[in-house]
Design an enzyme around this catalytic site. Structure first.
Site, PDB file in Angstrom:
ATOM      1  N   GLU A 361       0.882  -1.057  -0.313  1.00  0.00           N
ATOM      2  CA  GLU A 361      -0.158   0.112  -0.190  1.00  0.00           C
ATOM      3  C   GLU A 361       0.874   1.460   0.023  1.00  0.00           C
ATOM      4  O   GLU A 361       1.090   1.895   1.057  1.00  0.00           O
ATOM      5  CB  GLU A 361      -1.060  -0.007   1.382  1.00  0.00           C
ATOM      6  N   HIS A 386      -4.843  -4.207  -0.649  1.00  0.00           N
ATOM      7  CA  HIS A 386      -4.295  -3.232  -1.553  1.00  0.00           C
ATOM      8  C   HIS A 386      -3.557  -3.478  -2.586  1.00  0.00           C
ATOM      9  O   HIS A 386      -3.896  -3.586  -3.712  1.00  0.00           O
ATOM     10  CB  HIS A 386      -3.680  -2.251  -0.754  1.00  0.00           C
TER      11      HIS A 386
END
Ligand SMILES: *[C@@H]1O[C@H](CO)[C@@H](O)[C@H](O)[C@H]1NC(C)=O
Ligand SMILES: *[C@@H]1O[C@H](CO)[C@@H](O)[C@H](O)[C@H]1NC(C)=O
Ligand SMILES: *[C@@H]1O[C@H](CO)[C@@H](O)[C@H](O)[C@H]1NC(C)=O
Ligand SMILES: [Zn+2]
Length: 531
Positions: A361, A386
């Site tokens: 992320e 993510h």
């Protein structure tokens, strides 16, 4: 209208050339145009949902959806300032609500929410309008403009308050008309990331994360009051349900809860509260499948803390083998420990414990943060949270496909936390273009004025996917969310049945509601499904 015409035209050309008729394009090289049409069709076939056929009623519904989407995209093409996904979500929440595409997406059965965090699940409106108006809520207002909250029977002298006023009962402040409005405004501001100028307030990822974490620090002591925690969670489930989501896998740090008698409640009791509250919710809403829990404590931990986490996790699994499904670590990756630091400990427990790891992320390339992706895949993560940096690690992507490790994409979160400014640049566009195993979720909807999954679906559908991505892409996202969930197989079957029924109703309702509009547009329709 214009957009529909073009789509028709390209399909007509394809049909024309594929049956050997000369293309009507004024070109000296007919083969070129056939090739070009095939190219577009091939692109569409390998994209998310691209292999699906239109089923009963879906074509008509799709026409309605696509008319709304194309109008929005084409308007943006002419005037980019009007294109909502290009702007920061914090400044366009209300406009998104007014989009006809969004309004269709709201009604769509979206399947499961597989990446949402405990104290960001529920809308700030509920926290403000319901929770802050409860009895026994004390506040401390230090001069720096921050707020602290505690539920107490009487003002608590043991917890320090850096304000000359000390702890004050919020109800008393509200009774004072000369300060009530200002106090309420400031409380509301302290609960979300919403600001008039996000670029100025959050110039980079670290500043954004500090603001983000400060919200958790502010609201947590209010939310962790036992009766509030239960109501907050119940309301969160309701907001998902109301947004046509039928199942949740919640990530929780399992914070310690308290009551007015000075009792404290640890991880096992918090997990039990989640389980029992879910059961109560399902009893009242039988077409909601349920929830499961991913224990996700802070990644900013030392070895001893990590050992404690794993001990806690083992105890949770023993007590709730079907309900507690796995483990994750949360917090800003740049500031926390990289996964590599804990590889030995995680490997030691790996086969018996399912990992749902936040990884990559980040905007960085070749640092500990994006290398978390390599550890996530080598540790056999069940899903990756993510995976924003995935395109920088093609081998991880290959393995994710091979092992069906779904990527949990949370577009609005990535934008608010400054990884991407304009959704058109979100790397998930590649994942969608090649039908990678993707699920869409909301991460922390309560912290930025979202509710449920519809806002993230809107941003992905209008802003990240191709203009031509249609109702089948949305359908595939919903199906993916069931497929890649940790539900046992028999529960997946039930979820799929409930979802299918709701989908059929969604399609029928849409075509019925817009039947007059859709009839007038059908003159252009070509009854052809690319296979
Ligand atoms: C707050 O929500 C609870 C249910 O979650 C409800 O019973 C209560 O009446 C609400 N209170 C206020 C002040 O809105
Ligand atoms: C109301 O708030 C103002 C400003 O803080 C304060 O001066 C005043 O004494 C308060 N009134 C009461 C009745 O507490
Ligand atoms: C991950 O799975 C592979 C293949 O099933 C296995 O060989 C490997 O030992 C696993 N790794 C861990 C850390 O469990
Ligand atoms: Zn997250």
């Amino acid at each position: 209208m214009n957009g529909l015409w073009w789509r028709c035209l390209s399909l007509c050309i394809f049909i024309g050339t594929s049956i050997g008729a000369p293309a009507s394009e004024p070109s000296s090289d007919d083969n070129y145009w056939a090739q070009r049409s095939r190219f577009l069709i091939e692109e569409s076939q390998v994209s998310l949902g691209g292999r699906m056929h239109f089923e009963y009623g879906e074509r008509a519904a799709n026409n309605i959806l696509m008319a709304a989407k194309e109008e929005e995209v084409d308007e943006g093409f002419v005037d980019p300032s009007s294109f909502l996904p290009a702007r920061n979500f914090l400044t366009v929440v209300d406009e998104v609500r007014g989009s006809s595409t969004f309004q269709i997406i709201e009604k769509m059965p979206k399947g499961a929410a597989l990446h949402i965090h405990d104290t960001a699940l529920t809308s700030a409106d509920f926290v403000f309008e319901n929770i802050t108006f409860r009895d026994d809520l004390y506040v401390c207002r230090p001069a720096d403009g921050s707020f602290q909250f505690r539920f107490r029977r009487v003002a608590d002298k043991k917890v320090t308050c850096a304000s000359s006023e000390g702890w004050e009962l919020l109800a008393d402040l509200r009774a004072n008309s000369s300060i009530k409005d200002e106090v309420d405004t400031r409380i509301r501001q302290a609960m979300t990331m919403i600001v008039p100028d996000p670029a100025k307030a959050y110039p980079n990822v670290n500043v954004a994360w500090i603001a983000f974490q400060n919200i958790f620090i502010t609201i947590e002591p209010m939310l962790t009051y036992l009766p509030v925690y239960e109501d907050y969670y119940y309301q969160g489930l309701y907001e998902l349900y109301d947004d046509n989501v039928l199942y949740l896998e919640l990530r929780s740090t399992l914070p310690t809860l308290y009551d007015l008698d000075g009792n404290q409640y640890g991880p096992i009791e918090v997990a039990r509260l989640y389980k029992e509250t879910t059961e109560r919710f399902v009893k009242n809403h039988p077409d909601f499948i349920g929830t499961r829990l991913i224990y996700a404590p802070l990644r900013n931990a030392n070895d001893r803390q990590m050992d404690d986490y794993l001990t806690t996790f083992a105890a949770l699994r023993k007590e709730f083998p079907d309900f507690v499904i796995g483990f994750d670590l949360v917090g800003q990756e740049e500031k926390g420990e990289p996964l590599a630091r804990f590889v030995d400990k995680l490997r030691a427990v790996s086969p018996s414990i399912r990992l749902f790891l936040h990884a990559g992320e980040t905007n960085w390339n070749g640092l500990s943060t994006d290398e978390n992706l390599i550890d996530a895949i080598l540790l056999n993560a069940t899903r990756i949270g993510h995976g924003y940096a995935l395109l920088k690690h093609p081998r991880v992507l290959e393995l994710a496909v091979e092992r069906e490790v779904a990527i949990e994409v949370n577009p609005i979160s990535n934008q608010v936390l400054t990884l991407v400014g304009d959704m058109r640049n979100h790397p998930a566009s590649f994942l969608f273009a090649r039908d990678y195993p993707v699920v869409l979720s909301a991460d922390d909807p309560g912290l930025w004025g979202a509710r449920g999954l519809s806002y993230d679906f809107y941003e992905a559908f209008v802003g990240i996917m191709s203009r031509s991505a249609d109702i089948r892409a949305l359908k595939q996202l919903a199906l993916n969310s069931i497929k890649y969930s940790a539900m046992p197989d028999e529960e997946k079957v039930r979820a799929y049945e409930i979802w299918t029924e709701k989908w059929a109703k969604f399609i029928t309702d849409m075509t019925y509601e817009y039947s007059i509009v859709s009839r007038s547009k059908r003159s252009c329709e070509v009854d052809f499904v690319p296979t």
